[in-house]
Design an enzyme around this catalytic site. Structure first.
Site, PDB file in Angstrom:
ATOM      1  N   LYS A  22      -4.365   3.648  -2.407  1.00  6.93           N
ATOM      2  CA  LYS A  22      -4.703   4.010  -3.583  1.00  6.93           C
ATOM      3  C   LYS A  22      -3.824   5.781  -2.845  1.00  6.93           C
ATOM      4  CE  LYS A  22      -8.547   3.833  -0.048  1.00  6.93           C
ATOM      5  NZ  LYS A  22      -9.234   3.330   0.755  1.00  6.93           N
ATOM      6  N   ASP A  54       0.608  -1.006   0.248  1.00  9.85           N
ATOM      7  CA  ASP A  54       0.148   0.081  -0.158  1.00  9.85           C
ATOM      8  C   ASP A  54       0.783   1.545   0.098  1.00  9.85           C
ATOM      9  OD1 ASP A  54      -2.019  -1.731   0.389  1.00  9.85           O
ATOM     10  OD2 ASP A  54      -2.343  -1.402   1.979  1.00  9.85           O
ATOM     11  N   MET A  71      -9.621   7.807   9.434  1.00 12.36           N
ATOM     12  CA  MET A  71     -10.081   8.396   8.766  1.00 12.36           C
ATOM     13  C   MET A  71     -11.362   9.650   8.729  1.00 12.36           C
ATOM     14  SD  MET A  71      -9.733   4.977   6.302  1.00 12.36           S
ATOM     15  CE  MET A  71     -10.350   3.765   7.463  1.00 12.36           C
TER      16      MET A  71
HETATM   17  N1  SAH Z   1      -4.593  -1.045   9.357  1.00 17.74           N
HETATM   18  C1  SAH Z   1      -4.464   0.629   9.047  1.00 17.74           C
HETATM   19  C2  SAH Z   1      -5.211   1.514   8.760  1.00 17.74           C
HETATM   20  C3  SAH Z   1      -5.082   1.831   7.240  1.00 17.74           C
HETATM   21  S1  SAH Z   1      -6.387   3.357   7.054  1.00 17.74           S
HETATM   22  C4  SAH Z   1      -3.637   0.227  10.812  1.00 17.74           C
HETATM   23  O1  SAH Z   1      -3.779  -0.020  11.697  1.00 17.74           O
HETATM   24  O2  SAH Z   1      -3.226   1.994  11.318  1.00 17.74           O
HETATM   25  C5  SAH Z   1      -5.636   4.680   6.823  1.00 17.74           C
HETATM   26  C6  SAH Z   1      -5.580   5.306   8.037  1.00 17.74           C
HETATM   27  O3  SAH Z   1      -5.355   4.894   9.228  1.00 17.74           O
HETATM   28  C7  SAH Z   1      -5.065   7.092   8.096  1.00 17.74           C
HETATM   29  O4  SAH Z   1      -5.901   7.458   7.225  1.00 17.74           O
HETATM   30  C8  SAH Z   1      -4.865   7.433   8.942  1.00 17.74           C
HETATM   31  O5  SAH Z   1      -6.362   7.969   9.684  1.00 17.74           O
HETATM   32  C9  SAH Z   1      -4.441   6.557   9.784  1.00 17.74           C
HETATM   33  N2  SAH Z   1      -2.873   6.405   9.402  1.00 17.74           N
HETATM   34  C10 SAH Z   1      -2.160   5.285   8.487  1.00 17.74           C
HETATM   35  N3  SAH Z   1      -1.052   5.566   9.059  1.00 17.74           N
HETATM   36  C11 SAH Z   1      -0.743   7.391   9.903  1.00 17.74           C
HETATM   37  C12 SAH Z   1      -0.048   7.226  10.498  1.00 17.74           C
HETATM   38  N4  SAH Z   1       1.882   7.184   9.813  1.00 17.74           N
HETATM   39  N5  SAH Z   1       0.121   8.693  10.840  1.00 17.74           N
HETATM   40  C13 SAH Z   1      -1.564   9.424  10.995  1.00 17.74           C
HETATM   41  N6  SAH Z   1      -2.251   8.383  10.804  1.00 17.74           N
HETATM   42  C14 SAH Z   1      -2.106   7.260  10.160  1.00 17.74           C
END
Ligand code: SAH
Length: 259
Positions: free
Chosen positions: A69, A49, A183
């Site tokens: 995306k 991703d 998100m």
């Molecule tokens: N599977 C991922 C989440 C995916 S959904 C997890 O467990 O972290 C994607 C969302 O995760 C983004 O829109 C944001 O809200 C959050 N996110 C993921 N990485 C991030 C980061 N480094 N800093 C801030 N938000 C993050």
């Protein structure tokens, strides 16, 4: 070195025809697990991703396929990704599906695993550090703290349809004292209004942790009442946290912030 770690920790080997669904953690490449590193060292092909760091991908000579995306544009449909995983595995490849954070936290890892299970492709799930826990830690915010919250709710701000998540916000508001929202930046105003309507206080501490665990991390400290405005200028990649535990960021912040 990797071989020695695999042997000494008795880690499983990524076999031909298998898919490992691995969480890379949030940003800092050092947050991947030992199992994740093993998979990087052994994979023939990696589907990744946008959230996975380039530094991690550069460790592996495997073929890399981008399946994420960017700027809200879906470059690969979920079914196509699942089909590709199945096809690569049936072709005898060692397949690494690498996702940001944890594959089973708002990452559609469950759907991909279902597709593999249904196609009888052997797979392993390698959990990762999710942004809503590890990202907060990089901002000095313990996701739970004895003095402030004995429970936490993880929420996604929008669903697959891109609209505000249909939730009983009044029930959410009465539930865990700490809310962690993925998100949710785009809908921060609506969410804050729903929580205020349900009785949460405007002065309650809130934070936006943007680009968590990355070199450009920003921690924006605000309140529930100020969240909508703060979200307007926050970077896209953001976790929102609402609750008294956010106050600890003042004392516990340990990483230099560019905010
Ligand atoms: N599977 C991922 C989440 C995916 S959904 C997890 O467990 O972290 C994607 C969302 O995760 C983004 O829109 C944001 O809200 C959050 N996110 C993921 N990485 C991030 C980061 N480094 N800093 C801030 N938000 C993050």
């Amino acid at each position: 070195m990797m071989e020695e770690i695999t042997q000494k920790l008795q880690l499983p080997v990524l076999e031909k025809g298998w898919v490992w669904l691995v969480g890379a953690g949030p940003g800092d490449p050092g947050l991947i697990t030992a199992l994740g590193l093993c998979a990087l060292a052994q994979a023939d092909v990696i589907l990744h991703d946008a959230l996975v760091s380039d530094a991690l991908l550069a460790l592996s000579p495997a073929e890399k396929i981008y399946a994420g995306k960017r700027a809200g544009v879906r470059s690969c449909k979920q079914d196509e990704i699942s089909d590709l995983l199945v096809a690569l595995a049936k072709d005898g490849k060692r397949v690494l599906r690498l996702k940001g954070g944890d594959p089973f936290v708002f990452g559609r890892g469950g759907e991909e695993a279902q597709a593999l299970a249904r196609a009888r492709v052997p797979f392993r799930i390698v959990p990762g550090i999710t942004a809503g826990i590890g990202g907060l830690a990089y901002a000095g915010i313990p996701v739970t703290h004895r003095d402030t919250n004995h429970a936490v709710t993880f929420i996604t701000g929008h669903g697959a349809d891109g609209k505000l998540t249909r939730l009983d916000w009044a029930a959410v508001s009465r539930g865990a004292p700490t809310l962690v929202l993925y998100m949710a930046r785009k809908f921060a105003g609506e969410i804050a209004d729903a929580l205020l309507d349900a009785g949460r206080s405007a002065g309650e501490p809130a934070a936006i942790v943007a680009n968590a665990a990355r070199p450009d991390q920003q921690v924006i400290l605000t309140t529930l009442g100020g969240l909508a405005r703060a979200a307007q200028t926050a970077p896209t990649l953001s976790i929102i946290v609402i609750g008294e535990n956010v106050r600890l960021a003042g004392e516990l912040s340990w990483l230099a912030s560019t905010a």
